[in-house]
Design an enzyme around this catalytic site. Structure first.
Site, mmCIF file in Angstrom:
data_model
loop_
_atom_site.group_PDB
_atom_site.id
_atom_site.type_symbol
_atom_site.label_atom_id
_atom_site.label_comp_id
_atom_site.label_asym_id
_atom_site.label_seq_id
_atom_site.Cartn_x
_atom_site.Cartn_y
_atom_site.Cartn_z
ATOM 1 C CE1 TYR A 3 -3.455 2.744 0.437
ATOM 2 C CE2 TYR A 3 -2.239 3.399 2.398
ATOM 3 C CZ TYR A 3 -3.218 3.654 1.445
ATOM 4 O OH TYR A 3 -3.945 4.823 1.498
ATOM 5 C CG HIS A 44 -4.923 13.922 -1.740
ATOM 6 N ND1 HIS A 44 -5.241 13.226 -2.876
ATOM 7 C CD2 HIS A 44 -5.166 13.072 -0.699
ATOM 8 C CE1 HIS A 44 -5.647 12.003 -2.554
ATOM 9 N NE2 HIS A 44 -5.615 11.894 -1.237
ATOM 10 C CG ASN A 75 -1.452 9.529 5.571
ATOM 11 O OD1 ASN A 75 -2.396 9.788 6.309
ATOM 12 N ND2 ASN A 75 -1.501 8.585 4.644
ATOM 13 C CE1 TYR A 121 -20.291 32.876 45.169
ATOM 14 C CE2 TYR A 121 -21.135 31.678 43.273
ATOM 15 C CZ TYR A 121 -21.150 31.934 44.635
ATOM 16 O OH TYR A 121 -22.000 31.245 45.448
ATOM 17 N NE ARG A 155 -16.433 34.747 47.793
ATOM 18 C CZ ARG A 155 -17.613 34.205 48.044
ATOM 19 N NH1 ARG A 155 -17.687 33.007 48.602
ATOM 20 N NH2 ARG A 155 -18.736 34.839 47.771
ATOM 21 C CG PHE A 189 -4.076 8.198 9.526
ATOM 22 C CD1 PHE A 189 -5.449 8.336 9.628
ATOM 23 C CD2 PHE A 189 -3.556 7.012 9.011
ATOM 24 C CE1 PHE A 189 -6.293 7.320 9.226
ATOM 25 C CE2 PHE A 189 -4.408 5.994 8.605
ATOM 26 C CZ PHE A 189 -5.789 6.145 8.706
ATOM 27 C CD GLU A 233 -9.710 8.647 3.839
ATOM 28 O OE1 GLU A 233 -10.078 9.840 3.885
ATOM 29 O OE2 GLU A 233 -8.725 8.267 3.172
#
Length: 541
Positions: A77, A107, A220, A306, A309, A353, A439
């Site tokens: 791969y 991409h 990646n 508050y 404090r 990833f 994905e």
């Protein structure tokens, strides 16, 4: 920060040697993690970058593994197959260079405004750090070119939108990889937009033709979201000390008590951040004639609101959350995030990833920013309301009715706080499937990081307005009413003098406030407000 290592992975060792460059000491990237300080130096200060000898060796050894697999008959791969949902296709040797080019070009699909140069530089450094581990299989010349782009301050144009935070920050990293190929737009060292090939040539650099596995190795990783996390942690640590300074000024200016910050009380609930914040408040208010003026039996104030404090409880919880985020960042900096990775003499697929660990803490920090800003705005508002300010004029105005004082400065705070509450809604609880359902669960870590940057900016502005409001109140206390002639503490007084020395005038008739707010924002963002206080107290915690 201590380095987190896992001896079983045997891929991280840190070379601390430094070289010298025009922008200070070069960051040397070895097989071990870069530090948060390294990230800031490269991203924000333009520090040059060099590869350590052991990184060069590790890169070369991993490349030999990839080349052996590429020459074999068994599909691997990212080496001899397509990507994502197209991973089932075996790619012939003659088309593998085209495979890498096509991967990067397709991409590099970001859209929207350019992200900040510091974000892209951080992303590039962190990708180089992973390449240097010897787990990715890139060639040495490719890693060296990435280091050279950083050193020559050639910054690829990366866009706001495009990353889902799974398979890493694919689109942002692809725009950077495109520049290594001599394609796409970049910013040169002067910030001028130029074609990548032109900018490379002007710097004496040559593009690379990507070989097997290299395109995938360059894109990646969680580098974009991690870089933004590291910078946000640095900013928030400074802002939380500044928030303590602002709170001390507010307690003092509103004639509050510092007894609630005593160490014995804090020890009853021993969260470390709370103790640190309370100790800061004690140090900041030490030796204050103004505070001393209302101690003793004549004081009928039993408890402060508050927002005064409980400042250490809120600021302290924020500190502890930042510390948790820093531990996650430390682990991520010590990681080799790629898919597939070189392990021994094989290349193995994995899911490292996925950005979930980083995305979660990015969202946690957005909550922190919103809440610290919220309590800061409440402290500011108390100064402006004559029913709650204990003798100060309405809105701290010179001539109330004719003058509006700081009324609308608080509006600005309120508007920002309202936005910060929206930004605190987590991105990491969302997921949207992509790549034909391959994905099918993503982290949205890039989106979490982008909104955190906006949140940090908003917090900076809110705290800056509190500081300038409290400074005006302290001036009024020292010149009017029962406290006339009484000075604030040496530490808070140093902050008031800092503001006055930078054109933020004291009380008086209304004037154009926006420029003064921007000056205050700059003094907070630069760390000058903390530095002024620390010139008296020493280092705050």
């Amino acid at each position: 920060m201590d380095t987190v290592t896992d001896p079983s992975t045997d891929h991280r060792s840190h070379d601390a040697d430094r070289a010298t460059g025009d922008h200070g000491a070069a960051v040397v990237v070895g097989t071990g993690p870069v530090t948060p300080a390294d990230v800031v130096a490269v991203a924000r200060d333009g520090a040059p970058v060099v590869l350590a000898p052991e990184a060069r060796s590790a890169i070369g050894a991993a490349r030999e593994v990839v080349e052996l697999l590429a020459a074999g008959d068994v599909p691997a791969y990212g080496v001899s197959t397509g990507f994502g949902a197209l991973a089932t296709r075996h790619i012939p040797v003659a088309q593998r260079a085209q495979l890498q080019r096509s991967l990067v070009r397709s991409h590099a699909a970001g859209s929207g405004p350019e992200v900040e140069v510091e974000v892209t530089r951080a992303l590039m450094l962190l990708r180089l750090s992973t390449l240097a581990t010897g787990r990715t299989g890139v060639r040495l010349e490719t890693a060296e070119l990435l280091a050279a782009l950083l050193t020559h301050r050639i910054t690829p144009v990366v866009h706001e939108h495009g990353s889902l935070g799974c398979s890493g920050d694919l689109a942002p990293l692809s725009h950077c990889a495109l520049a290594l190929m001599g394609e796409g737009p970049v910013r040169d060292a002067d910030g001028v937009l130029r074609p990548a090939d032109e900018a490379l040539a002007a710097a004496g650099l040559r593009p690379v033709e990507l070989a097997e596995k290299e395109g995938l190795a360059l894109i990646n990783g969680t580098d974009g979201m991690l870089g933004m996390l590291v910078m946000a942690i640095a900013d928030l640590r400074r802002l939380l000390r500044t928030a303590d300074v602002a709170a001390a000024m507010s307690v003092e200016g509103q004639l509050g008590t510092d007894r609630v910050f005593a160490a014995a009380l804090q020890a009853l609930r021993p969260h470390p951040g709370q103790g640190a914040s309370a100790a800061n408040l004690v140090a900041l208010l030490a030796d204050s004639p103004l505070m001393a003026s209302h101690r003793g039996p004549g004081c009928h104030r039993v408890q402060d609101a508050y927002s005064l404090r409980c400042s250490p409880q809120v600021h302290g919880a924020a500190r502890d959350t930042v510390d948790h985020a820093a531990r996650v960042a430390e682990v991520e900096l010590a990681s080799a995030v790629d898919n597939p990775v070189v392990l021994g003499d094989t290349v193995e697929s994995n899911g490292n990833f996925h950005g979930a660990p980083v995305a979660y803490v990015l969202d946690f920090l957005a909550i922190v920013a919103a809440d610290v800003a919220s309590i800061s705005e409440r402290r500011t508002d108390r100064f402006l309301d004559r029913a709650r300010s204990h003798g100060l004029p309405p809105f701290l105005a010179h001539d109330p009715g004719v003058d509006s004082g700081l009324m609308i400065a608080q509006y600005t705070q309120a508007a920002i706080v309202s936005e910060l509450k929206r930004l605190a809604a987590p991105a990491s609880v969302d997921s949207i499937p992509s790549s034909a359902m391959q994905e099918d669960h993503v982290s949205m870590g890039w989106g979490a990081a982008r909104k955190l940057r906006r949140a940090v900016d908003g917090l900076t502005r809110v705290v800056a307005i509190e500081v300038m409001t409290a400074a005006r109140a302290l001036d009024l206390r020292s010149t009017t009413g029962d406290t006339a002639g009484l000075a604030p503490s040496p530490a808070t007084g140093a902050v008031v003098r800092l503001l006055r020395g930078h054109g933020l005038d004291g009380p008086g008739p209304d004037r154009h406030l926006a420029p003064e707010i921007e000056v205050a924002v700059g003094l907070v963002a630069s760390g000058a407000v903390v530095a002024a206080a620390e010139s008296v107290t020493g280092a705050l915690r």
